[in-house]
Every structure is written in C-alpha cells, then in structure tokens.
Write a protein that holds these residues in place. Sequence first.
Motif, PDB file in Angstrom:
ATOM      1  N   TRP A   1      21.925  -4.578  20.064  1.00  0.00           N
ATOM      2  CA  TRP A   1      21.661  -3.807  21.017  1.00  0.00           C
ATOM      3  C   TRP A   1      19.952  -3.682  19.920  1.00  0.00           C
ATOM      4  O   TRP A   1      19.948  -4.109  19.459  1.00  0.00           O
ATOM      5  CB  TRP A   1      21.758  -1.813  20.338  1.00  0.00           C
ATOM      6  CG  TRP A   1      23.220  -2.315  21.091  1.00  0.00           C
ATOM      7  CD1 TRP A   1      24.247  -1.764  19.600  1.00  0.00           C
ATOM      8  CD2 TRP A   1      24.114  -1.175  22.344  1.00  0.00           C
ATOM      9  NE1 TRP A   1      25.644  -1.539  20.927  1.00  0.00           N
ATOM     10  CE2 TRP A   1      25.181  -1.282  22.673  1.00  0.00           C
ATOM     11  CE3 TRP A   1      23.244  -1.222  23.302  1.00  0.00           C
ATOM     12  CZ2 TRP A   1      25.620  -0.580  23.092  1.00  0.00           C
ATOM     13  CZ3 TRP A   1      23.549  -0.144  24.133  1.00  0.00           C
ATOM     14  CH2 TRP A   1      24.809   0.181  24.212  1.00  0.00           C
TER      15      TRP A   1
ATOM     16  N   LYS B   1      19.197  -1.886  23.966  1.00  0.00           N
ATOM     17  CA  LYS B   1      19.957  -2.432  25.441  1.00  0.00           C
ATOM     18  C   LYS B   1      20.177  -3.265  24.444  1.00  0.00           C
ATOM     19  O   LYS B   1      20.490  -3.440  23.705  1.00  0.00           O
ATOM     20  CB  LYS B   1      18.642  -3.295  25.858  1.00  0.00           C
ATOM     21  CG  LYS B   1      19.208  -4.485  26.729  1.00  0.00           C
ATOM     22  CD  LYS B   1      17.833  -5.128  27.804  1.00  0.00           C
ATOM     23  CE  LYS B   1      18.609  -6.064  28.591  1.00  0.00           C
ATOM     24  NZ  LYS B   1      17.643  -6.876  28.554  1.00  0.00           N
TER      25      LYS B   1
ATOM     26  N   VAL C   1      16.384   4.430  23.664  1.00  0.00           N
ATOM     27  CA  VAL C   1      17.859   4.372  23.767  1.00  0.00           C
ATOM     28  C   VAL C   1      17.424   2.961  23.901  1.00  0.00           C
ATOM     29  O   VAL C   1      16.466   2.499  24.790  1.00  0.00           O
ATOM     30  CB  VAL C   1      17.672   5.007  25.291  1.00  0.00           C
ATOM     31  CG1 VAL C   1      18.899   3.493  25.979  1.00  0.00           C
ATOM     32  CG2 VAL C   1      17.844   5.814  25.408  1.00  0.00           C
TER      33      VAL C   1
ATOM     34  N   TYR D   1      30.911   1.304  24.275  1.00  0.00           N
ATOM     35  CA  TYR D   1      29.058   1.657  25.212  1.00  0.00           C
ATOM     36  C   TYR D   1      28.032   2.430  25.668  1.00  0.00           C
ATOM     37  O   TYR D   1      27.412   2.071  26.370  1.00  0.00           O
ATOM     38  CB  TYR D   1      29.968   0.550  26.664  1.00  0.00           C
ATOM     39  CG  TYR D   1      30.701  -1.004  26.468  1.00  0.00           C
ATOM     40  CD1 TYR D   1      29.429  -2.009  25.657  1.00  0.00           C
ATOM     41  CD2 TYR D   1      31.299  -0.826  26.036  1.00  0.00           C
ATOM     42  CE1 TYR D   1      30.301  -2.976  25.868  1.00  0.00           C
ATOM     43  CE2 TYR D   1      32.159  -2.015  26.019  1.00  0.00           C
ATOM     44  CZ  TYR D   1      32.125  -2.861  25.739  1.00  0.00           C
ATOM     45  OH  TYR D   1      32.423  -4.319  26.083  1.00  0.00           O
ATOM     46  N   THR D   2      28.527   2.897  24.577  1.00  0.00           N
ATOM     47  CA  THR D   2      27.880   4.436  24.729  1.00  0.00           C
ATOM     48  C   THR D   2      26.067   3.795  24.608  1.00  0.00           C
ATOM     49  O   THR D   2      26.341   3.134  22.999  1.00  0.00           O
ATOM     50  CB  THR D   2      28.130   5.876  23.808  1.00  0.00           C
ATOM     51  OG1 THR D   2      29.362   6.040  23.914  1.00  0.00           O
ATOM     52  CG2 THR D   2      26.600   6.809  23.585  1.00  0.00           C
ATOM     53  N   PRO D   3      25.051   4.287  24.817  1.00  0.00           N
ATOM     54  CA  PRO D   3      23.777   3.891  24.271  1.00  0.00           C
ATOM     55  C   PRO D   3      23.618   4.217  23.343  1.00  0.00           C
ATOM     56  O   PRO D   3      23.156   5.088  22.767  1.00  0.00           O
ATOM     57  CB  PRO D   3      22.965   3.918  25.539  1.00  0.00           C
ATOM     58  CG  PRO D   3      23.507   3.948  26.967  1.00  0.00           C
ATOM     59  CD  PRO D   3      24.921   4.808  26.057  1.00  0.00           C
ATOM     60  N   ARG D   4      23.020   3.228  22.014  1.00  0.00           N
ATOM     61  CA  ARG D   4      22.353   3.347  21.147  1.00  0.00           C
ATOM     62  C   ARG D   4      20.734   4.212  21.202  1.00  0.00           C
ATOM     63  O   ARG D   4      19.890   3.610  21.901  1.00  0.00           O
ATOM     64  CB  ARG D   4      22.683   2.321  19.956  1.00  0.00           C
ATOM     65  CG  ARG D   4      24.182   1.491  20.598  1.00  0.00           C
ATOM     66  CD  ARG D   4      25.156   2.858  19.609  1.00  0.00           C
ATOM     67  NE  ARG D   4      26.270   1.991  18.946  1.00  0.00           N
ATOM     68  CZ  ARG D   4      27.369   2.258  20.654  1.00  0.00           C
ATOM     69  NH1 ARG D   4      27.329   2.897  20.767  1.00  0.00           N
ATOM     70  NH2 ARG D   4      28.894   1.382  19.087  1.00  0.00           N
ATOM     71  N   THR D   5      20.775   4.658  20.067  1.00  0.00           N
ATOM     72  CA  THR D   5      19.036   5.915  20.017  1.00  0.00           C
ATOM     73  C   THR D   5      18.491   4.924  18.498  1.00  0.00           C
ATOM     74  O   THR D   5      19.258   4.354  18.036  1.00  0.00           O
ATOM     75  CB  THR D   5      19.008   6.505  19.527  1.00  0.00           C
ATOM     76  OG1 THR D   5      19.644   6.836  20.959  1.00  0.00           O
ATOM     77  CG2 THR D   5      17.927   7.222  19.586  1.00  0.00           C
TER      78      THR D   5
END
Length: 244
Positions: A167, A138, A136, A126-130
């Motif tokens: 994402w 969603k 960043v 659940y670490t935000p992807r780039t």
Amino acid sequence: MTNLISPELLSNWNQYGGYFAIGIAGIGLLTFLAYYIKLLVTSDYKTRYDYINMHEINMLWRGALLIIIGGTLYFNTIFEESKWLWFFVRIFLSSMIAIILGVIIQNILKFYYPFFIEKRLKKLRYTPRTSPDGRVMKLLSEEEEDDYLDKGMQAEEDAFSVDYDVWIDEESGYTKIEKYNGRLQALQCSNCNYQTLKIDREEVVKSATEFEEGELMKYYACSYCSHKERKSFKIAKLKDPVVE
C-alpha cells in the motif's frame, strides 16, 4: 436402595453445583466477550486479520464447550428427587446430549464457519489503508509492487508460499507492506530466513517391516539462496497381515 443418595446430599449438590455450573458457563461467555472486545479495540486491519485467522475458531470452540458443560451441570441441579436411579439416568442422558451438541458445534466450526471467516478476511485485506497523514492509500498491482519488495520477498511470491500486499500514499510516498500466506506451502529457510524452502526429492533410506520402523529422507532446496538441507522421518511399522 432408594435412599442411597440422601436428600441432604442432593440439596447440597443442587445449591453448590448450580453455582459451579453458572461459573463455568460464565467463563465461556467471558471468553466470547474478551475475544470480541479485543477485535473492537484493534484498529489496524492487518493485525485484526491475523487475530481472526489465528484465534477465532479456537476461541469460539472453547467458549461454546464451557457453556455446554455449564449448562449440562446446571440442568442436573434443578431436580429434587432422591432416587439414585433417576439421578444417574439424568446425568447420563444430559451428558449424551451435551456430547452431541459439542460434535455438531465442532463440525460447524471446522467445515462451515471457515467460509464465513474467509469473506470477513477478504474484506479486511482489501479495505483501503490510511497513511499516518490521514490519506487513503493505494494498493499496488503485482507488477507495481516488485519495486518495493527485495529479492527474497519476490522469491517467496514466486514460490507461492507468501503473498505481499503493498500500500502506498502517492502524495507522501509512505508505504506499508503486509505479508499473507500464499497458495503453496514452503518452509522458512534456516540460511536466508525467507519462506522459500521446498521439498526437492524424497528417498526411502530404510524400508519398514513388521518388526522395525523405516526411515524416509526428505531433501529440501531454497529457491532464493540455493541452501540445501535434509530431514529424516520415521515410517511406521507394517501391520501384520490378517489371516482368515
């Protein structure tokens, strides 16, 4: 009897056995080091998630086992006495201690360490992807992500065999779909290749006896393409009744 093992033989053992022991323990340390270097250079969160999930416990166990073996051998190279009795008693006792340590470490890795791994995996998932543009992304909700999953993927989620995370970069529209194991186990269908093949029913074709194995037939059905197949499994022979 006290000269069964010559001082020269023990001296050679102490010298070359020590090098051998250090080499084994060194390989164990290198196993740890190589694993964690692999994690450090893996920047993609999903790839790191899969690597930890598939390999960490096995790699830690292999490294620990090699260090225990190396330490046990090295311990038996630091004594100079030439009496055969104490030489073999020492080997026996140190081996027993090594086995106990191995069992303790194995049980820790099997029963307690997975809880620690689970926390790390949850954080990675659940670490935000780039996005490739550096923005960043969603994480879409279960309702929102259906627009980005094909019908086969949705069927896998409905079967709880697979869970997909979607994402999205809301500015560019770039999407990334990640696949995780679901709550329930399902096999990969040989027809549509989705993980939606589940047991529909079971049938004992041939009962086992004390002299012959039995046969169990499992019938599978795919919840996506309705493909059906069956697999045969052996039933072990019955054990002879204990006569008192």
